[in-house]
Design a protein around this motif. Structure first.
Motif, PDB file in Angstrom:
ATOM      1  N   VAL A 219       0.845  -1.205   0.000  1.00 59.15           N
ATOM      2  CA  VAL A 219       0.000   0.000   0.000  1.00 59.15           C
ATOM      3  C   VAL A 219       0.879   1.253   0.000  1.00 59.15           C
ATOM      4  O   VAL A 219       0.647   2.201  -0.769  1.00 59.15           O
ATOM      5  N   MET A 220       1.904   1.257   0.853  1.00 60.28           N
ATOM      6  CA  MET A 220       2.799   2.413   0.927  1.00 60.28           C
ATOM      7  C   MET A 220       3.594   2.578  -0.366  1.00 60.28           C
ATOM      8  O   MET A 220       3.875   3.703  -0.792  1.00 60.28           O
ATOM      9  N   ALA A 221       3.946   1.470  -1.012  1.00 56.14           N
ATOM     10  CA  ALA A 221       4.685   1.539  -2.268  1.00 56.14           C
ATOM     11  C   ALA A 221       3.833   2.182  -3.362  1.00 56.14           C
ATOM     12  O   ALA A 221       4.327   2.986  -4.161  1.00 56.14           O
ATOM     13  N   ARG A 222       2.568   1.843  -3.397  1.00 59.47           N
ATOM     14  CA  ARG A 222       1.673   2.451  -4.389  1.00 59.47           C
ATOM     15  C   ARG A 222       1.541   3.944  -4.140  1.00 59.47           C
ATOM     16  O   ARG A 222       1.551   4.753  -5.072  1.00 59.47           O
ATOM     17  N   GLU A 223       1.425   4.328  -2.875  1.00 58.06           N
ATOM     18  CA  GLU A 223       1.309   5.751  -2.535  1.00 58.06           C
ATOM     19  C   GLU A 223       2.576   6.516  -2.908  1.00 58.06           C
ATOM     20  O   GLU A 223       2.523   7.705  -3.235  1.00 58.06           O
ATOM     21  N   ALA A 224       3.729   5.837  -2.849  1.00 55.09           N
ATOM     22  CA  ALA A 224       5.010   6.478  -3.174  1.00 55.09           C
ATOM     23  C   ALA A 224       5.370   6.336  -4.652  1.00 55.09           C
ATOM     24  O   ALA A 224       6.479   6.705  -5.053  1.00 55.09           O
ATOM     25  N   SER A 225       4.448   5.810  -5.467  1.00 52.27           N
ATOM     26  CA  SER A 225       4.662   5.632  -6.913  1.00 52.27           C
ATOM     27  C   SER A 225       5.891   4.783  -7.209  1.00 52.27           C
ATOM     28  O   SER A 225       6.676   5.070  -8.113  1.00 52.27           O
ATOM     29  N   VAL A 226       6.045   3.725  -6.425  1.00 47.33           N
ATOM     30  CA  VAL A 226       7.169   2.804  -6.608  1.00 47.33           C
ATOM     31  C   VAL A 226       6.844   1.816  -7.726  1.00 47.33           C
ATOM     32  O   VAL A 226       5.696   1.402  -7.898  1.00 47.33           O
ATOM     33  N   ASP A 227       7.858   1.428  -8.491  1.00 42.01           N
ATOM     34  CA  ASP A 227       7.663   0.479  -9.597  1.00 42.01           C
ATOM     35  C   ASP A 227       7.927  -0.969  -9.190  1.00 42.01           C
ATOM     36  O   ASP A 227       7.238  -1.879  -9.651  1.00 42.01           O
ATOM     37  N   TRP A 228       8.954  -1.189  -8.342  1.00 40.92           N
ATOM     38  CA  TRP A 228       9.319  -2.537  -7.913  1.00 40.92           C
ATOM     39  C   TRP A 228       9.455  -2.579  -6.392  1.00 40.92           C
ATOM     40  O   TRP A 228       9.961  -1.628  -5.788  1.00 40.92           O
ATOM     41  N   ILE A 229       9.026  -3.680  -5.795  1.00 46.25           N
ATOM     42  CA  ILE A 229       9.140  -3.854  -4.356  1.00 46.25           C
ATOM     43  C   ILE A 229       9.854  -5.175  -4.063  1.00 46.25           C
ATOM     44  O   ILE A 229       9.612  -6.195  -4.731  1.00 46.25           O
ATOM     45  N   ILE A 230      10.743  -5.138  -3.076  1.00 46.64           N
ATOM     46  CA  ILE A 230      11.531  -6.313  -2.694  1.00 46.64           C
ATOM     47  C   ILE A 230      11.473  -6.452  -1.183  1.00 46.64           C
ATOM     48  O   ILE A 230      11.631  -5.462  -0.467  1.00 46.64           O
ATOM     49  N   HIS A 231      11.255  -7.663  -0.703  1.00 44.98           N
ATOM     50  CA  HIS A 231      11.363  -7.917   0.734  1.00 44.98           C
ATOM     51  C   HIS A 231      12.735  -8.525   0.998  1.00 44.98           C
ATOM     52  O   HIS A 231      13.122  -9.520   0.393  1.00 44.98           O
ATOM     53  N   LEU A 232      13.477  -7.904   1.923  1.00 45.93           N
ATOM     54  CA  LEU A 232      14.846  -8.318   2.187  1.00 45.93           C
ATOM     55  C   LEU A 232      15.129  -8.189   3.676  1.00 45.93           C
ATOM     56  O   LEU A 232      14.633  -7.268   4.331  1.00 45.93           O
ATOM     57  N   ASP A 233      15.903  -9.114   4.222  1.00 44.10           N
ATOM     58  CA  ASP A 233      16.344  -8.995   5.617  1.00 44.10           C
ATOM     59  C   ASP A 233      17.626  -8.168   5.662  1.00 44.10           C
ATOM     60  O   ASP A 233      18.320  -8.008   4.655  1.00 44.10           O
ATOM     61  N   THR A 234      17.963  -7.674   6.853  1.00 44.03           N
ATOM     62  CA  THR A 234      19.151  -6.821   6.966  1.00 44.03           C
ATOM     63  C   THR A 234      20.450  -7.619   7.032  1.00 44.03           C
ATOM     64  O   THR A 234      21.512  -7.035   7.247  1.00 44.03           O
ATOM     65  N   ASP A 235      20.384  -8.934   6.843  1.00 46.26           N
ATOM     66  CA  ASP A 235      21.613  -9.721   6.660  1.00 46.26           C
ATOM     67  C   ASP A 235      21.709 -10.220   5.211  1.00 46.26           C
ATOM     68  O   ASP A 235      22.406 -11.183   4.916  1.00 46.26           O
ATOM     69  N   GLU A 236      21.018  -9.529   4.311  1.00 44.80           N
ATOM     70  CA  GLU A 236      21.006  -9.898   2.895  1.00 44.80           C
ATOM     71  C   GLU A 236      21.308  -8.672   2.031  1.00 44.80           C
ATOM     72  O   GLU A 236      20.813  -7.577   2.302  1.00 44.80           O
ATOM     73  N   LEU A 237      22.110  -8.867   0.992  1.00 40.72           N
ATOM     74  CA  LEU A 237      22.440  -7.801   0.047  1.00 40.72           C
ATOM     75  C   LEU A 237      22.103  -8.245  -1.370  1.00 40.72           C
ATOM     76  O   LEU A 237      22.391  -9.378  -1.753  1.00 40.72           O
ATOM     77  N   MET A 238      21.515  -7.344  -2.149  1.00 42.65           N
ATOM     78  CA  MET A 238      21.288  -7.622  -3.562  1.00 42.65           C
ATOM     79  C   MET A 238      22.619  -7.577  -4.313  1.00 42.65           C
ATOM     80  O   MET A 238      23.467  -6.719  -4.044  1.00 42.65           O
ATOM     81  N   HIS A 239      22.787  -8.499  -5.250  1.00 43.33           N
ATOM     82  CA  HIS A 239      24.015  -8.571  -6.061  1.00 43.33           C
ATOM     83  C   HIS A 239      23.593  -8.543  -7.525  1.00 43.33           C
ATOM     84  O   HIS A 239      23.314  -9.584  -8.129  1.00 43.33           O
ATOM     85  N   PRO A 240      23.524  -7.326  -8.130  1.00 47.50           N
ATOM     86  CA  PRO A 240      22.958  -7.189  -9.487  1.00 47.50           C
ATOM     87  C   PRO A 240      23.931  -7.559 -10.594  1.00 47.50           C
ATOM     88  O   PRO A 240      24.180  -6.776 -11.521  1.00 47.50           O
ATOM     89  N   ALA A 241      24.508  -8.750 -10.508  1.00 46.61           N
ATOM     90  CA  ALA A 241      25.404  -9.221 -11.568  1.00 46.61           C
ATOM     91  C   ALA A 241      24.595  -9.449 -12.845  1.00 46.61           C
ATOM     92  O   ALA A 241      23.407  -9.769 -12.795  1.00 46.61           O
ATOM     93  N   GLY A 242      25.266  -9.264 -13.981  1.00 44.51           N
ATOM     94  CA  GLY A 242      24.603  -9.507 -15.259  1.00 44.51           C
ATOM     95  C   GLY A 242      24.068  -8.268 -15.926  1.00 44.51           C
ATOM     96  O   GLY A 242      23.705  -8.307 -17.106  1.00 44.51           O
ATOM     97  N   ALA A 243      23.977  -7.154 -15.183  1.00 44.41           N
ATOM     98  CA  ALA A 243      23.548  -5.901 -15.790  1.00 44.41           C
ATOM     99  C   ALA A 243      24.750  -5.234 -16.462  1.00 44.41           C
ATOM    100  O   ALA A 243      25.903  -5.596 -16.219  1.00 44.41           O
ATOM    101  N   ARG A 244      24.478  -4.227 -17.297  1.00 42.95           N
ATOM    102  CA  ARG A 244      25.567  -3.529 -17.995  1.00 42.95           C
ATOM    103  C   ARG A 244      26.456  -2.769 -17.014  1.00 42.95           C
ATOM    104  O   ARG A 244      27.598  -2.470 -17.303  1.00 42.95           O
ATOM    105  N   GLU A 245      25.897  -2.430 -15.873  1.00 39.42           N
ATOM    106  CA  GLU A 245      26.650  -1.786 -14.809  1.00 39.42           C
ATOM    107  C   GLU A 245      26.193  -2.399 -13.497  1.00 39.42           C
ATOM    108  O   GLU A 245      25.180  -3.098 -13.460  1.00 39.42           O
ATOM    109  N   TYR A 246      26.963  -2.158 -12.417  1.00 38.60           N
ATOM    110  CA  TYR A 246      26.580  -2.762 -11.127  1.00 38.60           C
ATOM    111  C   TYR A 246      25.443  -1.955 -10.529  1.00 38.60           C
ATOM    112  O   TYR A 246      25.618  -1.148  -9.620  1.00 38.60           O
ATOM    113  N   SER A 247      24.242  -2.181 -11.071  1.00 37.37           N
ATOM    114  CA  SER A 247      23.085  -1.360 -10.719  1.00 37.37           C
ATOM    115  C   SER A 247      21.819  -2.201 -10.731  1.00 37.37           C
ATOM    116  O   SER A 247      21.475  -2.809 -11.745  1.00 37.37           O
TER     117      SER A 247
END
Length: 532
Positions: A219-247
């Motif tokens: 609900v809060m994501a829709r109000e903030a006009s967010v496009d993507w939402i991810i649930h993550l714990d604070t002992d987890e980091l996203m690793h965006p390998a495979g993109a043209r840049e580390y993004s």
């Protein structure tokens, strides 16, 4: 003849004198040229810069109009121009309203707030600033703009929450009685797909709590006009390998519009010492996911990979997902998302991953033990933990001496055998990943975290202060105390009525919540081969 010899001697002596004079003249001119050239170039550069003809090199690394700022740090200061002018000039010099790198004056923490796609992360945490700030700003660097933090325990104390609330792009939600009553009336609480996890302590309770928080975050994501939402714990980091840049932003930007959900397989931290204090800064070796390995390698090296543990991974192995924010979206447990009206179109990424720093510190054994009030018996731990390794770790932490615990930790968690480690690295089962370590170390050395802490207001507002005090002293994820509405028998009539009125024709919405699952084992492989 004498005169002839004299003349010959004179002629032989004159040429050296003339050559010496020419050499001295050439050297003098060369020295003059070398002196004037750099002075001329310096003067020319000064004139160009004074007239605005030279571009600041730091601008080359930022998108046009971005003001060299990190995602999610858009200026949301409520300080009025009058109050700003009234503030001390010394204070302005010593500490700006938004933290900046010491290397670049006024380099703030935001890209354009309208950059697409806009990504948010939601989490339920009781961690301190030493874990939350590196986790948060690492994700800001790779493109996350918005954070919804459902806090309790240490994270809800005044010293922590006042810092978190001061960071633009961050919304802090406290676990209050009002929140619990609101969630007890929520849609998913009154549906059947999550009900098998109700009325159980420890990890089951956390799983339900995370799901309820994810529902609110949508609900809060829709109000903030967010496009993507991810649930993550604070002992987890996203690793965006495979993109043209580390993004992460670039990675999700390249996802086709028809895709509703993107699954990130998880990699698990593989610690090499028993005295790790800062996992994000000290761990560089990870065990790759089943989905990112050739199957013959995975099953062929299964015994060496597990080292006598119940499964290939210590904890879960089914990854986590990012969901496109859209109508009828709902959580499907902490690891997946779903939709009330359709089965989401899902893809699994072949290179990108989630880095899970699980049991990376020896103290993680006792901290998990202290969070749960279960008896350390094989039967009772099944009520508290979904995964076998968590159950074994809890029993050891509850019954063994400190030395016995350390020996168990070294045998089951620490990768101390160099030969086995090298063999698995060569096979690709273990891998080295340094990017998160380098980014977080750079942020720390640049003074980002200390700047955030010192620039935070010294006090919270009265209402927030009382909320944080109440949560910091009473929040503890034990049994079912933190969600009173979970007590057996409460709201049975309401649940039955709600389930009748909330029935949706789309059968896909009845899928049972996806729990944390272990990776495939040898028995699964044998059954698969037999079936073929």
């Amino acid at each position: 003849m004498p005169s002839h010899h004299h003349l010959h001697a004179s002629l032989r002596g004159n040429p050296p004198s003339h050559s010496s004079t020419s050499a001295q003249s050439f050297t003098s001119k060369l020295l003059l040229l070398l002196t004037l050239l750099p002075l001329t170039l310096a003067a020319f550069a000064f004139v160009l810069q004074w007239r605005g003809g030279l571009e600041d090199p730091s601008n080359r690394w930022s998108p046009p109009g971005s003001d060299r700022v990190f995602p999610g740090m858009e200026s949301t200061s409520s300080i009025s121009p009058e109050s700003h002018r009234a503030s001390s000039d010394c204070l302005s010099l010593g500490r700006s309203a938004s933290p900046s790198f010491p290397y670049f004056r006024d380099w703030k923490f935001d890209y354009q707030s309208n950059m697409k796609p806009k990504i948010c992360i939601t989490t339920s945490t009781s961690a301190g600033l030493d874990q939350i700030l590196p986790w948060m700003f690492y994700h800001k660097v790779i493109g996350v703009t918005t954070f919804f933090l459902f806090v309790e325990g240490k994270a809800a104390t005044p010293d922590v929450s006042r810092v978190l609330e001061s960071i633009p792009g961050v919304k802090v939600i406290y676990r209050t009685k009002e929140l619990e009553e609101q969630q007890a009336r929520s849609r998913i609480w009154n549906e059947t797909w999550l009900s098998s996890f109700f009325y159980k302590p420890c990890n089951y309770e956390l799983f339900v709590k995370q799901s309820l928080n994810m529902e609110m975050a949508i609900v809060m994501a829709r109000e903030a006009s967010v496009d993507w939402i991810i649930h993550l714990d604070t002992d987890e980091l996203m690793h965006p390998a495979g993109a043209r840049e580390y993004s992460l932003r670039q990675l999700l930007l390249d996802i086709p519009e028809k895709v509703d959900m993107v699954v990130f397989p998880n990699y698990e931290s593989s610690v090499e010492r028993d005295d790790i204090k800062d996992p994000f800064g000290e761990v560089s070796m990870f065990k790759k996911n089943y989905d990112h390995l050739p199957k013959d390698t995975y099953f062929g090296m299964y015994k060496e990979s597990t080292r006598g543990n119940p499964n290939y991974f210590l904890t879960y192995g089914n990854g986590k997902a990012a969901a496109r924010v859209q109508d009828h979206l709902r959580p499907n447990g902490a690891h997946r998302w779903h939709n009330y009206m359709k089965t989401p179109n899902e893809i699994k990424l072949e290179e990108a991953a989630i880095l899970h720093y699980t049991y990376a510190k020896f103290s993680d054994l006792t901290s998990r033990r202290d969070r749960c009030g279960c008896k350390p018996t094989k039967e009772d731990v099944k009520r508290c933990f979904m995964l076998e390794f968590d159950r074994s770790a809890f029993i050891i932490a509850s019954t063994a001496t400190q030395d016995e615990m350390m020996n168990w930790y070294r045998d089951h968690v620490v990768w101390g055998d160099k030969d086995v480690k090298l063999k698995l690295l060569r096979k690709g089962i273990l891998t080295r990943i340094y990017a998160p370590m380098a980014i977080i170390q750079g942020l720390r050395e640049s003074g980002v975290f200390s700047s955030i802490i010192t620039s935070a207001p010294l006090t919270l507002s009265k209402d927030k202060f009382l909320t944080s005090i109440s949560n910091g002293t009473s929040s503890r994820a034990v049994a079912s105390e933190s969600l009173p509405s979970r007590k057996t028998g409460r709201r049975k009539g309401h649940q039955a009525t709600a389930r009748r009125t909330l029935q949706i024709k789309a059968g896909a919405s009845n899928a049972v919540a996806v729990p944390p699952l272990s990776p495939p084992g040898v028995d699964d492989h044998i059954l698969h081969v037999v079936a073929l």
